[in-house]
Design an enzyme around this catalytic site. Sequence first.
Site, PDB file in Angstrom:
ATOM      1  N   GLN A   1      -5.206  -2.587   9.131  1.00 15.74           N
ATOM      2  CA  GLN A   1      -4.948  -3.831   8.406  1.00 15.74           C
ATOM      3  C   GLN A   1      -5.576  -5.008   9.145  1.00 15.74           C
ATOM      4  OE1 GLN A   1      -3.628  -3.942   5.389  1.00 15.74           O
ATOM      5  NE2 GLN A   1      -3.919  -6.159   5.261  1.00 15.74           N
TER       6      GLN A   1
ATOM      7  N   ASP B   1     -11.034   2.301   3.617  1.00  9.51           N
ATOM      8  CA  ASP B   1     -11.524   0.980   3.191  1.00  9.51           C
ATOM      9  C   ASP B   1     -13.010   0.998   2.827  1.00  9.51           C
ATOM     10  OD1 ASP B   1      -9.610  -1.032   3.027  1.00  9.51           O
ATOM     11  OD2 ASP B   1      -9.557  -1.367   5.187  1.00  9.51           O
TER      12      ASP B   1
ATOM     13  N   LYS C   1       0.843  -1.208   0.000  1.00 11.42           N
ATOM     14  CA  LYS C   1       0.000   0.000   0.000  1.00 11.42           C
ATOM     15  C   LYS C   1       0.877   1.258   0.000  1.00 11.42           C
ATOM     16  CE  LYS C   1      -3.744  -2.514   2.103  1.00 11.42           C
ATOM     17  NZ  LYS C   1      -4.736  -2.781   3.109  1.00 11.42           N
TER      18      LYS C   1
HETATM   19  N1  LIG Z   1      -8.002  -3.282   6.035  1.00  8.74           N
HETATM   20  C1  LIG Z   1      -7.966  -4.260   5.129  1.00  8.74           C
HETATM   21  N2  LIG Z   1      -7.443  -5.454   5.462  1.00  8.74           N
HETATM   22  C2  LIG Z   1      -7.435  -6.453   4.525  1.00  8.74           C
HETATM   23  C3  LIG Z   1      -7.931  -6.227   3.207  1.00  8.74           C
HETATM   24  C4  LIG Z   1      -8.471  -4.953   2.901  1.00  8.74           C
HETATM   25  O1  LIG Z   1      -8.956  -4.671   1.761  1.00  8.74           O
HETATM   26  N3  LIG Z   1      -8.469  -3.996   3.887  1.00  8.74           N
HETATM   27  N4  LIG Z   1      -7.823  -7.219   2.233  1.00  8.74           N
HETATM   28  C5  LIG Z   1      -6.930  -8.337   2.469  1.00  8.74           C
HETATM   29  C6  LIG Z   1      -5.494  -8.075   2.183  1.00  8.74           C
HETATM   30  N5  LIG Z   1      -5.232  -7.082   1.125  1.00  8.74           N
HETATM   31  C7  LIG Z   1      -5.214  -5.780   1.459  1.00  8.74           C
HETATM   32  O2  LIG Z   1      -5.076  -5.390   2.584  1.00  8.74           O
HETATM   33  C8  LIG Z   1      -4.825  -7.492  -0.187  1.00  8.74           C
HETATM   34  C9  LIG Z   1      -4.713  -8.817  -0.528  1.00  8.74           C
HETATM   35  C10 LIG Z   1      -4.208  -9.185  -1.801  1.00  8.74           C
HETATM   36  C11 LIG Z   1      -3.844  -8.221  -2.712  1.00  8.74           C
HETATM   37  C12 LIG Z   1      -3.237  -8.576  -4.016  1.00  8.74           C
HETATM   38  O3  LIG Z   1      -2.994  -7.708  -4.831  1.00  8.74           O
HETATM   39  N6  LIG Z   1      -2.935  -9.855  -4.236  1.00  8.74           N
HETATM   40  C13 LIG Z   1      -2.222 -10.295  -5.417  1.00  8.74           C
HETATM   41  C14 LIG Z   1      -1.563 -11.629  -5.130  1.00  8.74           C
HETATM   42  C15 LIG Z   1      -0.526 -11.526  -4.065  1.00  8.74           C
HETATM   43  C16 LIG Z   1       0.158 -12.858  -3.758  1.00  8.74           C
HETATM   44  O4  LIG Z   1       0.629 -13.500  -4.680  1.00  8.74           O
HETATM   45  O5  LIG Z   1       0.224 -13.178  -2.570  1.00  8.74           O
HETATM   46  C17 LIG Z   1      -3.172 -10.478  -6.587  1.00  8.74           C
HETATM   47  O6  LIG Z   1      -4.379 -10.733  -6.369  1.00  8.74           O
HETATM   48  O7  LIG Z   1      -2.709 -10.377  -7.722  1.00  8.74           O
HETATM   49  C18 LIG Z   1      -3.967  -6.908  -2.384  1.00  8.74           C
HETATM   50  C19 LIG Z   1      -4.456  -6.545  -1.130  1.00  8.74           C
HETATM   51  C20 LIG Z   1      -7.010  -8.763   3.939  1.00  8.74           C
HETATM   52  N7  LIG Z   1      -6.902  -7.658   4.821  1.00  8.74           N
END
Ligand SMILES: Nc1nc2c(c(=O)[nH]1)N[C@@H](CN(C=O)c1ccc(C(=O)N[C@@H](CCC(=O)O)C(=O)O)cc1)CN2
Length: 293
Positions: free
Chosen positions: A97, A120, A53
């Site tokens: 988070q 969020d 982020k």
């Molecule tokens: N406060 C928050 N906590 C969490 C959220 C959220 O939206 N707000 N979501 C998830 C975690 N997350 C952001 O925080 C998040 C997860 C995954 C991705 C992402 O881009 N993933 C990649 C793959 C990554 C990998 O290989 O591990 C993809 O999909 O291409 C972005 C954000 C839980 N907590």
Amino acid sequence: MTAQLLDGTATAARIKAELTERVAALAARSVRPGLGTLLVGDDPGSRWYVAGKHKDCAEVGIASIREDLPATATQDEIEAAVRRLNEDPECTGFIVQLPLPKGIDTNRVLELVDPEKDADGLHPTNLGRLVLRVNEPVTSPLPCTPRGIIDLLLRHDIDLRGADVVIVGRGVTVGRSIGLLLTRREINATVTLTHTGTEDLAEHTRNADVVIAAAGVPGIITADIIKPGAVVIDVGVSRSTDPETGKSRVVGDVDPGVREVASWVSPNPGGVGPMTRAMLLTNVVETAERLLG
Ligand SMILES: Nc1nc2c(c(=O)[nH]1)N[C@@H](CN(C=O)c1ccc(C(=O)N[C@@H](CCC(=O)O)C(=O)O)cc1)CN2
């Protein structure tokens, strides 16, 4: 039929380029958006997401504010950090988070966030505004993953008006909240929300124009339960170890065979995840723009 891919990585890159221009326009008026993050503990996944982020912020010119607390932080210490972010004028929007460590009352922490700084879009006040304002424009932050999914579809010219959309999974971040956006008048989709209590999932998905899978069950969506030509969005995030490399990898809810029947599929990784990150930046920029009236 082989489905076309809804490329979230490329689409998010375009959105970030657009946001860079909006951030520059704000700078010309002496406003700098700032994203705050509150990270509790040392879970490697959460650390990685938070680092991502801040990297995104640096790319588009948004300032970064961090509150990092140890896994031993108490409810009071976490709530004090939320209050600091609420009061920090440099921080125009922030996230807590998730998940928070066991024993912490997550809802109490989230309800303390100033709704105007809720990057969020998951504060009860902001979800409530979505429930109440079906016909009027909503000017409060929107939930990032649902907004990212809809933007990904619209930017690929997929018409959702009148579409039958089946959502699989009733979590707050996706399943429950995306229906609030899809049933708004400017989108006008018809939404069915399925969950672990649904008796016959296939009966619903087989008739759907769009299936949004957010169950967190690897491969639950198979080709035989998808209508030919349907659009399939994969939000599921499970982890498994790659037998060849021994490394951990993301496994989605959508079986690879679905690509043989669907018209469009979002890859996972590379689909909804990057769009979620781009929508977080969008919420922060929009909040700063609102400060200017
Ligand atoms: N406060 C928050 N906590 C969490 C959220 C959220 O939206 N707000 N979501 C998830 C975690 N997350 C952001 O925080 C998040 C997860 C995954 C991705 C992402 O881009 N993933 C990649 C793959 C990554 C990998 O290989 O591990 C993809 O999909 O291409 C972005 C954000 C839980 N907590």
